[in-house]
Write an enzyme that holds these catalytic residues in place. Structure first.
Site, PDB file in Angstrom:
ATOM      1  N   ASP A 175       0.838  -1.211   0.000  1.00 20.43           N
ATOM      2  CA  ASP A 175       0.000   0.000   0.000  1.00 20.43           C
ATOM      3  C   ASP A 175       0.870   1.257   0.000  1.00 20.43           C
ATOM      4  OD1 ASP A 175      -3.059  -0.905   1.371  1.00 20.43           O
ATOM      5  OD2 ASP A 175      -1.394  -2.300   1.336  1.00 20.43           O
ATOM      6  N   THR A 176       1.802   1.294   0.948  1.00 18.67           N
ATOM      7  CA  THR A 176       2.672   2.460   1.073  1.00 18.67           C
ATOM      8  C   THR A 176       3.553   2.626  -0.152  1.00 18.67           C
ATOM      9  OG1 THR A 176       2.721   2.345   3.495  1.00 18.67           O
ATOM     10  CG2 THR A 176       4.572   3.452   2.422  1.00 18.67           C
TER      11      THR A 176
END
Length: 238
Positions: free
Chosen positions: A185-186
């Site tokens: 996600d990051t």
């Protein structure tokens, strides 16, 4: 495969009870959005009947698709596989426990329709409405501070499991994403910003569920992932 407007993905690992709510609510929200869609359940080595639950839905509704893995792949690999199999112009995913209120789905998709390359819900913006335990709040704020400090992100919240991307853009980013699990996600959001892409963030209503599959080991590994990505961006490229 016939293209559709939206691919929505639910990453799943031993989440059969959550699926019983998430699938019908997802279909309802996607139908209300008014565009053609598919709902992919990226089921990742579950042993609790999750696969069988999705297979029942597949028989009832051809818009529901199961992507099963016999072995645990990790969230990132499951999303990469879902993207490779997807037919949507917009690719979105969200947590199966619907911690982020599903009423935000149309808002999420609208950001991409309005020209954003990526969009993410945020639990840490001024107008966010969240309920969660104090230890998770502290851990989240600390983690996101480190992402901004070391990786130069301008976003408040990188790990909210409520994201959408222009599919063509994400396909270009995926070969550069190395994380197999939670850090995906990051990494996707940081890389998108580094590429000069438009990444929108908006506040959401979010409620902590009764359980989480994120463990201390996952948090520790994501801390290490921040440092590894910093090294990759600032040292290996120099």
């Amino acid at each position: 495969m016939t293209p559709v407007s939206v691919t929505a993905v639910l990453p799943v690992f031993n989440d059969v009870e959550a699926l019983k709510t998430a699938i019908p609510k997802s279909i309802e929200a996607l139908e209300a959005y008014g565009k053609s869609f598919e709902l992919i359940i990226a089921e990742d080595g579950s042993t609790d009947g999750s696969r069988e639950c999705v297979e029942e839905w597949e028989r009832k509704d051809p818009r529901v698709r199961l992507l099963h893995s016999d072995e645990r792949q990790g969230r990132g690999r499951a999303l990469n596989r879902a993207l490779a199999e997807s037919r949507g112009e917009i690719f979105c995913y969200y947590d199966v426990d619907l911690a982020t209120d599903i009423s935000h789905l149309s808002e999420l998709l609208d950001h991409i329709e309005d020209g954003a390359d990526a969009a993410t819900g945020s639990r840490l913006m001024k107008n966010s409405n969240i309920v969660r335990s104090g230890d998770r709040e502290i851990a989240s704020r600390g983690y996101n501070f480190l992402v901004r400090l070391f990786l130069g992100s301008k976003l408040n919240d990188h790990q909210c499991g409520f994201k959408a991307y222009k599919s063509s853009t994400l396909r270009e980013l995926v070969p550069k994403i190395q994380a197999p699990h939670w850090f995906w996600d990051t990494e996707s959001l940081v890389l998108a910003q580094k590429e000069g892409l438009r990444v929108d963030e908006f506040p959401v209503v979010w409620r902590q569920g009764p359980g989480t599959t994120v463990r201390f080991k996952d948090v520790s590994n994501m801390g290490k992932d921040i440092l590894k990505m910093w090294w990759r961006l600032h040292v290996e490229k120099s």
